[in-house]
Write a protein that holds these residues in place. Sequence first.
Motif, short mmCIF file in Angstrom:
data_model
loop_
_atom_site.label_atom_id
_atom_site.label_comp_id
_atom_site.label_asym_id
_atom_site.label_seq_id
_atom_site.Cartn_x
_atom_site.Cartn_y
_atom_site.Cartn_z
N PRO A 125 55.65 29.13 28.17
CA PRO A 125 55.75 27.72 27.73
C PRO A 125 54.63 26.83 28.27
N SER A 126 53.80 27.34 29.18
CA SER A 126 52.74 26.51 29.74
C SER A 126 51.50 26.45 28.84
N ILE A 127 51.44 27.32 27.83
CA ILE A 127 50.32 27.31 26.89
C ILE A 127 50.86 27.35 25.46
N SER A 128 49.98 27.07 24.52
CA SER A 128 50.35 27.14 23.11
C SER A 128 49.75 28.40 22.51
N LYS A 129 50.54 29.47 22.54
CA LYS A 129 50.07 30.77 22.06
C LYS A 129 50.62 31.04 20.67
N VAL A 130 49.75 31.56 19.82
CA VAL A 130 50.15 31.91 18.46
C VAL A 130 50.85 33.27 18.47
N MET A 131 51.84 33.41 17.63
CA MET A 131 52.66 34.63 17.62
C MET A 131 51.95 35.82 17.00
N SER A 132 52.59 36.96 17.04
CA SER A 132 52.08 38.19 16.44
C SER A 132 52.47 38.24 14.96
N LYS A 133 51.77 39.09 14.23
CA LYS A 133 52.11 39.27 12.82
C LYS A 133 53.54 39.78 12.68
N GLN A 134 53.96 40.65 13.57
CA GLN A 134 55.31 41.20 13.49
C GLN A 134 56.36 40.11 13.63
N GLU A 135 56.17 39.21 14.60
CA GLU A 135 57.11 38.11 14.79
C GLU A 135 57.16 37.22 13.56
N LEU A 136 56.00 36.91 13.02
CA LEU A 136 55.94 36.05 11.84
C LEU A 136 56.67 36.70 10.66
N GLU A 137 56.44 37.99 10.49
CA GLU A 137 57.05 38.70 9.36
C GLU A 137 58.56 38.85 9.52
N GLU A 138 59.05 38.80 10.76
CA GLU A 138 60.50 38.87 10.99
C GLU A 138 61.19 37.56 10.59
N MET A 139 60.42 36.52 10.36
CA MET A 139 60.99 35.22 9.98
C MET A 139 60.98 34.99 8.47
N LEU A 140 60.53 35.97 7.70
CA LEU A 140 60.35 35.76 6.27
C LEU A 140 61.65 35.55 5.51
N ASP A 141 62.79 35.81 6.15
CA ASP A 141 64.06 35.50 5.49
C ASP A 141 64.32 34.00 5.46
N VAL A 142 63.59 33.27 6.26
CA VAL A 142 63.76 31.82 6.38
C VAL A 142 62.47 31.07 6.05
N VAL A 143 61.34 31.65 6.41
CA VAL A 143 60.05 30.98 6.34
C VAL A 143 59.14 31.65 5.31
N GLU A 144 58.51 30.85 4.47
CA GLU A 144 57.45 31.37 3.60
C GLU A 144 56.11 30.88 4.13
N LEU A 145 55.04 31.55 3.76
CA LEU A 145 53.75 31.33 4.39
C LEU A 145 52.74 30.70 3.45
N GLY A 146 52.06 29.67 3.96
CA GLY A 146 51.01 29.01 3.21
C GLY A 146 49.66 29.22 3.87
N ASN A 147 48.61 28.88 3.15
CA ASN A 147 47.22 29.13 3.55
C ASN A 147 46.70 28.02 4.48
N HIS A 148 46.19 28.44 5.64
CA HIS A 148 45.64 27.48 6.61
C HIS A 148 44.28 27.96 7.10
N THR A 149 43.63 28.78 6.28
CA THR A 149 42.34 29.46 6.51
C THR A 149 42.51 30.73 7.34
N THR A 150 41.45 31.53 7.37
CA THR A 150 41.42 32.74 8.21
C THR A 150 40.69 32.46 9.52
N HIS A 151 39.47 31.92 9.41
CA HIS A 151 38.67 31.66 10.61
C HIS A 151 38.10 30.23 10.66
#
Length: 252
Positions: A125-151
Amino acid sequence: MSFTVLMYHEFRKRGDIDATSPSTISVEQQYQDALPKVLFSYIDDFKEQMMYLKTEGYHTLTLQEIKDFYEKGTQFPEKSVLLTIDDAFQSVYQYAYPILKELQFHAVSFVVLGWLSNEREYFDPSISKVMSKQELEEMLDVVELGNHTTHLHKRYPDGTSEMQATSLQELKKDLAECGEYVTYPDVFAYPFGIYAPKDIERLAETGIKYAFTTVPGVNTASTSVLELHRDTVTLGCTLENFKTIVEKGASK
């Protein structure tokens, strides 16, 4: 008919956050920055806000419903709101996802593909770390994904962004790469909310059909689909302030 779009980023328990200083971000690609604490939400506030929406009978919109509204004139429930969460930080999986799942709510995560890690990492909680692809994909029952660029989610001291500095050819390539991963490749959120008229023109040339800003306001049938409004839910937002934000977009 009108609707409000809410924007979140990071979530923390009270006591796990120093509200006076920005939070260092930690992402897979080589990029250093810090997230202003105003873009955080206390998780108890978030739960109270979501419970309010549930109790008041609000419908959480999908991106397809937004598309159908603008492309086909399809109507949605009078009390409707679109929940968006930018950048896919670990705290979304840790704190927000269980609440959304319990309430059977829907949300959109705008993903910077190059920021996602390949392996799960310990939540700090002391830093703002982005999650793994696996974690993100486990949320797809609730969350859909939009484009925010690659790099291209980088900002410069002069207030411009990497998205603005790159060539049109590179922009197309970058957005296409992210588009291969996300649910809606043609739905975009401007990095840091930074854009100019020429960026709207360039986005249209890349095939992006819808783009969300960080400019607050209600969206109607006449709102430009490449300049859709979003209201930021800031740290410490009271329930009364939250009600004011969402109620202004409830169609009459």
